[in-house]
Design an enzyme around this catalytic site. Structure first.
Site, short mmCIF file in Angstrom:
data_model
loop_
_atom_site.label_atom_id
_atom_site.label_comp_id
_atom_site.label_asym_id
_atom_site.label_seq_id
_atom_site.Cartn_x
_atom_site.Cartn_y
_atom_site.Cartn_z
CE LYS A 39 -3.94 -2.17 0.11
NZ LYS A 39 -3.40 -3.34 -0.58
CG ASP A 40 -0.37 4.32 -2.62
OD1 ASP A 40 0.11 4.94 -3.56
OD2 ASP A 40 -1.21 3.41 -2.75
CE LYS A 41 6.67 8.14 4.19
NZ LYS A 41 8.05 8.65 4.12
#
Length: 700
Positions: free
Chosen positions: A338-340
């Site tokens: 998942k994105d930061k």
């Protein structure tokens, strides 16, 4: 930081499938503007409350306290024998008394059993080899000791002594161990049914560091492999000498044992006496046959939960959770990365942790911008790809028209979203897969690994950005000095991956083999991520070439998927090569066309695109690559990926400066204050940033 020109060139050259004008705007202005919620295999959002466990399992026994200080290496090294027949266990010497020992007695060193073992070793040798061979074996052993005492080096090849052929496998096993226990300065090697005895050069090397008595006992300890046992070298006040012993043991036997230093009780604070203790790694016995009762007693507990994190890299989040729970990061499994810079919700499973223990740390992890909920027991870990997709709620701010476009902005937004809703978007891998904004992208590291350039891959990993911060200061120092220990003291604690590599490099050194061992400090999913990044980059280039060459026509030699409902890992049996007759009849549509993601088990298109693949592999020096990296236990079979995808359940809403609704016909709101709230679902392995790029016709 320097502008990432390679990234800009790479992504500005990607194609669009729609012809609308688009608009400009800013995404990820804050984590709350980009919300990602995983969709599980049942089609449910993972942030929904769950009353009952998804998997019902029998009640498991409570684990004994696992809350020990975790190691920074992300995964225990799996044990492999130094050679297939080089190490054998003499079960009678280690197991006869084990059933009658207390837990504290089981911690005793192998030295306590020496006399018993020696008697049994003599019995074994007398039983299985004749008197003459036994005498010759003893003479061979004496000759080796005499040569070493006289400091005479062996000529190549080193001397050997054959015991002859021993047809019975169990007898050979007993002989191997009996000889190694009686003569720890010798090793035994199996050649078919023959046993050959040689000098143990590692024993001689250790004798340069410790006493001969300690070296003998250490190799007896190694060969006995008694579970839960430990071996302790004599106390030592010299730190540099202890370091040399640590290095020797870890370099030669690091896959089998681990070392730690402990000060003596009542030691002198100014100049302590410290002992090095050696213990077998937990995984050394994972292949050992155990009774059904043992298996039930040691059955691993799995706890599932939903992780919510905000503006936090996923591996940093896992490292922090591992620290608080007293496990290692590789005990966590997940379905996707998942994105930061976002608020993300995803399913996770952790091994060896009860739901109660996880609930106990809820308040502690809130300080790290994380939450855990939907905590329950499950029967197994998660695997990558075990999800249906992701739901996105995204706010695009600072909306404005493209340069020299004077059409009403609201009309452009309506046109763009409707086009992509109906026609889809090119299914590129998103920039975050390659490390957007970095000097060195993950695909470059993956290419080095595929070419078995292990040292180069490490140096690429530690390439610093032009930033004056602790992380990049540490990276610069490492590339200048290759001093892993010194770099560890500079690298911030939250950089879990960097510190894991550095700890391994400190142990094994900056050689090709040392770097191989360092990559094993990453779990398999992280090691293979870099190789997949290279394959993903080539796929992006391939689809751009395919669309530029043939457009939206389906042509002879294209690959199409015959199943309408597929994910990225559908079997090759569902892939069909388009014939000339099928091209003429327009049987297939562009959304059915797939391209291979590189691997050893794929077929290439039989047209210009297939030739392009082979040219690219030659360009990158991979013309003979089998997409297997045995040294890192990486096998990349490859897969197929649709060149077009659609967003599902797409909806959007214009917002004013204070998040008030704005209808399409209204004109009283200044366009500079407009924001667009857009929501949609994407299949697994599709990228929201790529979908937004198609909508906006603007790199995001």
């Amino acid at each position: 930081m320097e502008e990432d020109t390679d990234y800009k060139i790479e992504f500005s050259s990607l194609c669009f499938v729609n012809e609308h004008v688009g608009f400009q705007g800013t995404i990820k202005g804050s984590p709350g503007d980009f919300v990602v919620i995983e969709i599980d295999e049942q089609g449910q959002l993972v942030n929904n409350a769950i009353d009952e466990p998804i998997y019902k399992i029998n009640k498991l026994p409570e684990l004994i306290n696992f809350a020990k200080k975790p190691k920074l290496d992300l995964q225990n090294f799996s044990f492999e024998d130094r050679s297939s027949q080089e190490l054998y266990t003499l079960a009678r010497c280690s197991d006869n008394d084990q059933n009658h020992q207390s837990d504290s007695e089981k911690e005793d060193t192998v030295n306590d059993r020496t006399s018993v073992c020696e008697e049994e070793n003599s019995d074994v040798l007398n039983s299985f080899i004749d008197e003459k061979t036994n005498e010759n074996l003893n003479q061979f052993a004496c000759d080796i000791k005499e040569k070493w005492k006289s400091e005479t080096e062996f000529m190549e090849p080193s001397p050997e002594f054959s015991l002859g052929r021993i047809p019975d496998k169990s007898q050979r096993a007993s002989l191997h161990s009996a000889i190694r226990q009686k003569f720890p300065f010798l090793i035994t090697v199996g050649k078919n049914s023959e046993i050959v005895v040689k000098p143990n050069l590692e024993y001689k090397e250790l004798c340069c560091l410790v006493s001969e008595e300690e070296a003998l006992d250490f190799f007896k300890y190694l060969d006995a492999k008694k579970e839960n046992s430990k071996f302790t070298f004599k106390p030592d006040m010299n730190k540099e000498h202890r370091k040399a012993v640590h290095h020797f043991v870890n370099k030669k036997f690091g896959n089998l044992v681990e070392t730690k230093s402990f000060p003596e009780q009542n030691y002198n604070v100014g100049n302590p006496n410290v002992s090095i203790t050696v213990r077998f790694r937990e995984k050394a016995h994972k292949n050992r046959k155990r009774s059904l009762l043992d298996c039930q007693e040691k059955k691993v507990i799995y706890t599932a939960f939903t992780l919510r994190k905000e503006n936090l890299e996923m591996f940093e989040a896992i490292g922090f959770l591992a620290l608080k729970l007293g496990v290692i990061p590789s005990d966590f499994s997940y379905a996707g990365l998942k994105d930061k810079k976002a608020i993300t919700y995803q399913a996770m499973v952790v091994r060896k942790v009860t739901p109660e223990r996880l609930k106990n740390i809820e308040k502690e992890i809130e300080k790290k911008r994380m939450d855990v909920f939907n905590i329950r027991s499950v029967g197994d870990s998660l695997r990558l790809g075990q999800l249906k997709g992701n739901h996105f709620d995204i706010v695009i701010r600072n909306l404005k028209n493209q340069i020299n476009d004077f059409t009403d902005l609201r009309e452009r937004i309506l046109e763009a979203t409707d086009n992509v809703k109906n026609k889809g978007f090119v299914n590129y891998y998103g920039p975050q897969r390659f490390g957007k904004g970095r000097k060195v992208h993950t695909d470059q590291i993956g290419l080095a690994l595929l070419k078995s350039e292990m040292v180069k891959a490490i140096k690429l990993f530690f390439t610093p950005e032009d930033l004056d911060d602790p992380v990049n200061t540490a990276k610069k120092y490492f590339l200048q000095t290759e001093d892993a220990k010194g770099t560890l003291s500079l690298m911030p604690e939250f950089k879990v991956r960097e510190r894991a590599l550095l700890e391994s490099l400190h142990r094994f050194g900056m050689t090709e083999e040392g770097c191989v061992q360092a990559w094993f400090s990453f779990p398999h999913s992280m090691r293979i991520f870099y190789v997949h990044a290279y394959s993903s980059k080539i796929w992006n280039e391939a689809v751009s070439y395919r669309l530029a060459t043939y457009g939206s026509r389906v042509v002879e030699g294209d690959l199409v998927c015959l199943d309408e409902d597929v994910d990225e890992h559908f079997p090759g049996s569902k892939v069909h090569l388009v014939t000339k007759e099928e091209e003429s009849a327009n049987i297939y549509a562009i959304h059915q066309v797939v391209l291979p993601v590189l691997g050893y088990n794929i077929q290439y298109p039989k047209n210009k695109v297939g030739h392009w693949y082979h040219e690219i592999l030659s360009r990158d020096g991979l013309q003979s690559c089998r997409f297997k990296v045995p040294a890192l236990k990486l096998n990349v079979p490859g897969c197929y990926r649709q060149i077009l995808k659609h967003a599902h359940n797409l909806s959007y809403q214009l917002m004013g400066d204070h998040d008030t609704d704005v209808k399409m016909g209204e004109s009283q709101v200044d366009e500079a204050t407009l924001s667009l709230l857009i929501s949609f679902d994407l299949d697994a392995s599709c990228y929201a940033t790529v979908c937004l790029r198609e909508i906006m016709k603007h790199d995001v």
